[in-house]
Scaffold this active site. Structure first.
Site, PDB file in Angstrom:
ATOM      1  CG  ASN A 581     158.669  41.471  53.181  1.00 24.98           C
ATOM      2  OD1 ASN A 581     158.144  42.299  52.446  1.00 24.98           O
ATOM      3  ND2 ASN A 581     159.013  40.268  52.771  1.00 24.98           N
ATOM      4  CB  CYS A 583     161.064  40.600  49.125  1.00 22.48           C
ATOM      5  SG  CYS A 583     162.472  39.538  49.501  1.00 22.48           S
ATOM      6  CD  GLU A 585     157.267  39.574  49.902  1.00 19.90           C
ATOM      7  OE1 GLU A 585     157.618  38.437  50.292  1.00 19.90           O
ATOM      8  OE2 GLU A 585     158.066  40.508  49.757  1.00 19.90           O
TER       9      GLU A 585
END
Length: 971
Positions: A581, A583, A585
Site C-alpha cells: 500500500n 506505506c 505495511e
C-alpha cells in the site's frame, strides 16, 4: 520591579478600605446610605482622609506633611460640610455617591485638577471592581479588563487564572504555577480578548518546555481552556469552565453535542438511540490531562467536528463519538461503546486517522488503505484512476499495481501503434492525487508499484527526479519497486537480468517462488530464439545500483519484496499479492475484480509497561482483544466508495493491528535501541501482540463466524505466520535466508484453536507509520527510533518544541540537566554523543535515529516480521551514506526475510531545525554533522558477507533532503 498577584490583592484591599472612609459617624443627624443599602453614621473627618490620599497619589508621600495641603483639605472639608448642612439642616440621609460627588466637585473648584483626576480614577476603578465582584469575579485585576465574546469588557479574573494554572500544574512536580501566572500577566493589556488570555498563558508555558518537558502537559491543559470556551458556549452549556467544572459539564455538553451534530447532518442519527445518560456518565474528564500540547493542538486543528468554523467537539466527546460509531451493530451497544471509549481515551490503543475522522458520522469511511491492480486496457486504466479519486475523496491512502501495463514501444493491437508505456498514465495519477485531496483534510496520497522485470523500470526509477522532461515526472506521488527473489539472487551472483513488456510475459505478474523462476527463465530462452523481440538485458548489479542511487537521490522508489509477501501470505489460495500500500505495511491480494482494503489501529506499547519496567502481559491481552473487535466492526460499518472494495473487504475481512511507542517502551525499561536487549524486546513484544491478536480473531470467529474464504488458507492448515517462514526457506533456499525462529508462547495450543474455531479475519497484523496518531498520544512513532532528543517539530498545526522526557529524567538523576546542557544539546542538533560529561551508558541509550547502526533496525524488524501476517513500515536511517552502506543494508533486509522497506533517511553534513535558545535564532541551521555513537557492534548476518566480499559498491550521488516521514494517509 515586577507586580505580583499579591501586590494586586493588597492594592484592592487598600482601596476598598478607603471606600469606607466616608461611612463613619459625624455630628448632627446625617446618615450615609452604603452601596449595599445599609445605613451608617456620617463622620466629616473621613472626607479629609479621602482627599489627603488623593493628594498623596499625585504628589507622593511627602504631600502629607505639607501645611498647604493640610490647610486646603481642612478648608474643602468645611465647604462640603456646609453644603450638606444647608441642604439638610434638620438632618437626613446621604448616599455614598453624593458625598464622593461633592468631594470631586470641591477639588475641581479649588483648581486642583490633577488631584481631582486621581480621585475620579479612584472612583471609576472601584466601581469597576465592585461590578466585577457582583459578576462573581472575586479577585479582579485593578487595571486590566478583558473583552468577552458578547462585546462586554470585564476585569481580568485573577482568581480564575490562578485556578486554571494550578489545575494545569496538578500532579506535575517540576513545574511552577506562580511563574506562569506572573509572566503571563506581563504580556496582557487592557482590552485583551478573552481567548488572548488563554493564549498568553499557553505561550508562557510552552517557552519552558525545553527546560522541563512536563510543561508540554501544562500548555495542553491551558489550551483546553480555549477549547472548552469555544465548544461550551456554542453548545450553550456554559460560557467557560475550569477542568474541575467539566465533571458536571461534560455529560451535559455530550447530550447537546449529539443533538447539534445530528441537526447539522454531521452525526449519524442512530447515535441518538444510545443511552446518552449512561454514556455521558462514562466520560472521564481527567483523561484530558494526558495530552501533550502537540497532541491536543493536532486534534483541535484537524480532528474535532466543526460547524461554520466553530469546533464544538471536545476530546472525550470525540473519543465517545468514535466508540459509538464502532459499536453501532453490537448487541449491548452502550457497554461496548464504553469499552471502546476506555481503550481510546486511555491511549492504550488508538484507531487510525480515517476512523477518528469519520466514525459516528453520516459518511463513515473508516478504512485506511486501498490496494488496486490496473489492467492493461484503456477503459480499465481510467476506471482505476476514477477509483483512486473516489477513494482519496473519503480519506484513503492508495497503492496501485501498474505492472500489467505494457511497456513503451510495445504494439497496440487496436490501432497498430506503439505504446507510450506506464509513465504517462502515472503523470495523470499524480495530478489526480493533487486535485482530490482526501476531503479537503489532507493531501491525496498514492504509491505506484512496478515489478523489477518491467521494461519501463529504468524510467520508473527516475519519476521523482528534478531534471528531465517534466511531463514524465511525478513530483507528488510515491513509487515502489516490487522486487522478485530471482532478481536479488542474480544481484548476489552478479548475473544478467532481462526486462520484458508484460503483454509478452503475462503470467509473470501472478507467479512467485520457483514457479516464477521457471517461467522467467523460459521467457529468457524465447529472447534467444526470437519469439520475444521486445526486451532488454542488463546486469542485475547495475540495475540494483541505479535503484539504490535513485532511492538516495529522490527518496523513491522504495524497495519491497514480492516473494516473501506472497509465500507467507495466508491467502495465497485465492489470489496474489501484487503490491503493498502507500506505506508498505499492507500485503493483500488484488485483481481486476477486487480492491484490497485494510483497517488499521495501533497498540500503544508504553501504556503496557508497568512501573517496574515490565511488559504487563494481561493488560496487553485485554487491549489487543478489544482492538481486534473494534477493527472487525469497521468492516461492516465502513462506507465503501467503490463496489470492488466492498466485495473484497466483506469476503476476506482483513485488519491491520500494529504498535507504536516502541522507543518509549525501551526507554522505560532502560534499554538502548541498538542492543541485543532491544532486539529481544522487539521479538517478545511482537510475539505477544501476534499471539493475542490471532487468538482474538479466532474467538471472534467462534462468536460471529469465519471469514468467507477461510477454507484453504494457511490458517485452515494450522500454518501461522511463524510457520510460514519455512515456506519461504524452501522456495528461496538456505543460502539466501537467515531468520531467527525462536518463540516463547504455547503456539501449538493456538494452532489447534485456529483450526477448530477458524479465523474471523484473513489478515490480522500490520505495523503502520502512525505519524499522526502517535502525536495525539504523545509517544514515539510506530517502531521508529527517536529522531532527535531536542528539536522543533513543524507540521500543519504549527511549531512545537519536542524534548525527550526520559533523557531529561536520566540527566537530572546524574545532576547534569542545566542551562548549559540544554544549549549543548541544541548546538549538537539533539545529539548527546559529543558532550563529554554525559556517561557513555546514557549516550548509548539516547542515540538518535541516525546514530543507530541501520543493521539494528533491520534485525529488530526481522524479529517482528516473523510474527506478522502482513508487513511493517520500516524506515531506514543511514548517516554518512555510501554506496556500500546502502548495498549492505538493503541486501541484509532481503536476507533477513523482510517483506518491505519504506523511506530511506540519509544524512550527510546537515541538520534540522533547532529550538529557540538564548544564543542563536529560532530554527537556526547548523552545518555540523551529528557524530555516531560508540554503539555496540551490530549483529552480522552469517553468510551475508560471503556474497559481499570484494564489492565496495558504487558511490551514490549527493541529493537533497529525502521526503518527510509524515505519512498520514494510513494513520
Amino acid at each position: 520591579m515586577s507586580t505580583t498577584t499579591s501586590d494586586y490583592q493588597a492594592e484592592a484591599s487598600s482601596t476598598q478600605a478607603a471606600d469606607k472612609d466616608l461611612q463613619t459617624t459625624a455630628p448632627g443627624k446625617l446618615r450615609v446610605i452604603k452601596r449595599n443599602g445599609e445605613l451608617a453614621a456620617f463622620n466629616a473627618s473621613k472626607i479629609s482622609v479621602a482627599m489627603r490620599k488623593a493628594y498623596i497619589a499625585v504628589e507622593g508621600e511627602g504631600a502629607d506633611t505639607s501645611s498647604r495641603m493640610r490647610d486646603l483639605v481642612e478648608k474643602l472639608t468645611d465647604q462640603i460640610m456646609d453644603t450638606f448642612m444647608r441642604r439638610m439642616p434638620e438632618g437626613g440621609t446621604l448616599h455614598i455617591e453624593d458625598i464622593q460627588d461633592q468631594v470631586e466637585l470641591a477639588l475641581m473648584r479649588s483648581g486642583e485638577q490633577k488631584v481631582a483626576r486621581a480621585y475620579v480614577l479612584y472612583r471609576e476603578e472601584h466601581a469597576r471592581l465592585r461590578a466585577a465582584q457582583q459578576e462573581g469575579i472575586d479577585k479582579p485585576h485593578p487595571t486590566i479588563s478583558v473583552e468577552h465574546r458578547d462585546g462586554q469588557r470585564r476585569p481580568l479574573d485573577l482568581g480564575r487564572i490562578e485556578t486554571l494554572v494550578e489545575e494545569a500544574c496538578a500532579g506535575l512536580e517540576r513545574v511552577n504555577a506562580k511563574k506562569i501566572v506572573e509572566d503571563s500577566i506581563k504580556n496582557l493589556y487592557d482590552g485583551v480578548p478573552v481567548d488572548g488570555v488563554s493564549t498568553a498563558l499557553m505561550m508562557t508555558a510552552r517557552t519552558l518546555v525545553e527546560k522541563e518537558p512536563d510543561y508540554t502537559y501544562v500548555t495542553a491543559r491551558l489550551l483546553l481552556d480555549n477549547l472548552r470556551r469555544e465548544a461550551l458556549s456554542f453548545l450553550e452549556v456554559a460560557e467557560e469552565a475550569t477542568q474541575e467544572d467539566m465533571k458536571k459539564l461534560y455529560p451535559q455538553a455530550f447530550k447537546v453535542y449529539i443533538e447539534k451534530g445530528i441537526e447539522f447532518e454531521q452525526l449519524d442519527p442512530r447515535l441518538a438511540e444510545f443511552d446518552l445518560e449512561r454514556l455521558g456518565a462514562a466520560l472521564n474528564p481527567e483523561a484530558d490531562n494526558q495530552f501533550t500540547y502537540l497532541g491536543l493542538q493536532t486534534l483541535y486543528d484537524r480532528y474535532f467536528l466543526h460547524h461554520e468554523d466553530v469546533r464544538y467537539e471536545l476530546p472525550q466527546v470525540m473519543f465517545m463519538r468514535v466508540a459509538m460509531g464502532l459499536a453501532l451493530n453490537e448487541e449491548d451497544r452502550e457497554a461496548r461503546a464504553i469499552e471502546f471509549y476506555q481503550v481510546l481515551s486511555s491511549f492504550d490503543y488508538m484507531a487510525s486517522t480515517p476512523t477518528l475522522f469519520n466514525s459516528g458520522t453520516v459518511r463513515s469511511q473508516l478504512s485506511s488503505c486501498y490496494l488496486t491492480t490496473v489492467p492493461d486496457d484503456l477503459d480499465a486504466i481510467y476506471n482505476a484512476i476514477h477509483d483512486n479519486a473516489m477513494l482519496s475523496k473519503w480519506a484513503g491512502g492508495l497503492g496501485n499495481d501498474w505492472t500489467p501495463i505494457r511497456a513503451m514501444g510495445s504494439r497496440i493491437k487496436g490501432t497498430n501503434g506503439k505504446s507510450q508505456g506506464v509513465v504517462p498514465f502515472l503523470k495523470v495519477v499524480n495530478d489526480t492525487a493533487v486535485a482530490v485531496n482526501q476531503g479537503g483534510k489532507r493531501k491525496g496520497a498514492v504509491c505506484a508499484y512496478l515489478e523489477t522485470w518491467h521494461l519501463d523500470i529504468e524510467e520508473f526509477l527516475e519519476l521523482r527526479k528534478n531534471t528531465g522532461d517534466d511531463r514524465r515526472r511525478t513530483h507528488d506521488m510515491n513509487s515502489a519497486n516490487w522486487v522478485p527473489d530471482l532478481f536479488m539472487q542474480r544481484v548476489f551472483e552478479d548475473q544478467e537480468w532481462t526486462l520484458f513488456s508484460p503483454n509478452d510475459v503475462p503470467d509473470l505478474h501472478d507467479l512467485f517462488g520457483q514457479a516464477f523462476k521457471e517461467a522467467y527463465e523460459a521467457y529468457e530462452a524465447k529472447t534467444q530464439t526470437g519469439e520475444i523481440k521486445l526486451f532488454k538485458k542488463v546486469k542485475a548489479a547495475d540495475l540494483w545500483r541505479k535503484m539504490l542511487s535513485m532511492l538516495f537521490e529522490t527518496g523513491h522508489p522504495w524497495i519491497t519484496f514480492k516473494d516473501p509477501c506472497n509465500l507467507r501470505s495466508p491467502q495465497q489460495h485465492v489470489g496474489v499479492v501484487h503490491s503493498s500500500n502507500l506505506c508498505t505495511e499492507i500485503t493483500l491480494n488484488t485483481s481486476a475484480d477486487e480492491i484490497a482494503v485494510c483497517n488499521l489501529g495501533s497498540i500503544n506499547l508504553i501504556q503496557h509497561i508497568n512501573d517496574q519496567g515490565q511488559l504487563d502481559v494481561e493488560k496487553l491481552k485485554r487491549s489487543v482483544k478489544v482492538a481486534v473487535r473494534m477493527l472487525d466492526n469497521v468492516i461492516d460499518i465502513n462506507y465503501y466508495a467503490v463496489p470492488q472494495a466492498r466485495k473484497s473487504n466483506l469476503r476476506h475481512r482483513p485488519v491491520g493491528l500494529g504498535i507504536m511507542g516502541f522507543q518509549d517502551a525501551l526507554y522505560k525499561q532502560g534499554i538502548a535501541y541498538a542492543s541485543n536487549e532491544g532486539v529481544a524486546f522487539a521479538d517478545r513484544s511482537m510475539e505477544l501482540v501476534s499471539y493475542f491478536a490471532i487468538e482474538a480473531s479466532s474467538d471472534l470467529a467462534a462468536e460471529r463466524g469465519r471469514y468467507e474464504t477461510y477454507e484453504g488458507s494457511l490458517w485452515s492448515q494450522g500454518i501461522l505466520p511463524l510457520d510460514s517462514i519455512e515456506k519461504l526457506r524452501q522456495e528461496r533456499g538456505e543460502k539466501y535466508l537467515e531468520v531467527d525462529t525462536s518463540s516463547t508462547q504455547d503456539w501449538n495450543a493456538l494452532r489447534e484453536k485456529v483450526v477448530q474455531q477458524g479465523m474471523r479475519n484473513s489478515n490480522v497484523m500490520a505495523i503502520a507509520p502512525t505519524a499522526t496518531i502517535s502525536n495525539i498520544c504523545g509517544v514515539s512513532q510506530s517502531i521508529e527510533p527517536t529522531y532527535q532528543n531536542l528539536y522543533v517539530k513543524s507540521n500543519l498545526s504549527g511549531e512545537f518544541t519536542v524534548v525527550n522526557p526520559y533523557m531529561v529524567k536520566d540527566l537530572k538523576e546524574h545532576d547534569l540537566w542545566d542551562e548549559v546542557m540544554v544549549n549543548d544539546i541544541k548546538y549538537y542538533d539533539g545529539s548527546l554523543q559529543q558532550i563529554d560529561r554525559i556517561p557513555e551508558e546514557i549516550k548509548q541509550r539516547y542515540a538518535t535515529a541516525f546514530e543507530v547502526e541501520p543493521r539494528w533496525l533491520v534485525e529488530a524488524a526481522s524479529r517482528r516480521q516473523k510474527w506478522i501476517d502482513q508487513a511493517q513500515s520500516l524506515n531506514l536511517y543511514i548517516q554518512g551514506v555510501s554506496g556500500k552502506k546502502l548495498d549492505v543494508t538493503y541486501r541484509m533486509a532481503w536476507f533477513r526475510g523482510l517483506k518491505t522497506t519504506y523511506y530511506l533517511r540519509a544524512l550527510g553534513a546537515t541538520s534540522v531545525e533547532k529550538s529557540t535558545v538564548e544564543r542563536g535564532n529560532l530554527n537556526a541551521v547548523s552545518t555540523a554533522p551529528a557524530a555516531a555513537p560508540a554503539a555496540a557492534p551490530a549483529p552480522e548476518p552469517r553468510g551475508l558477507d560471503d556474497f559481499l566480499e570484494g564489492r565496495s559498491g558504487q558511490g551514490v550521488p549527493k541529493g537533497g533532503d529525502i521526503d518527510d516521514l509524515g505519512c498520514e494517509a494510513c494513520q
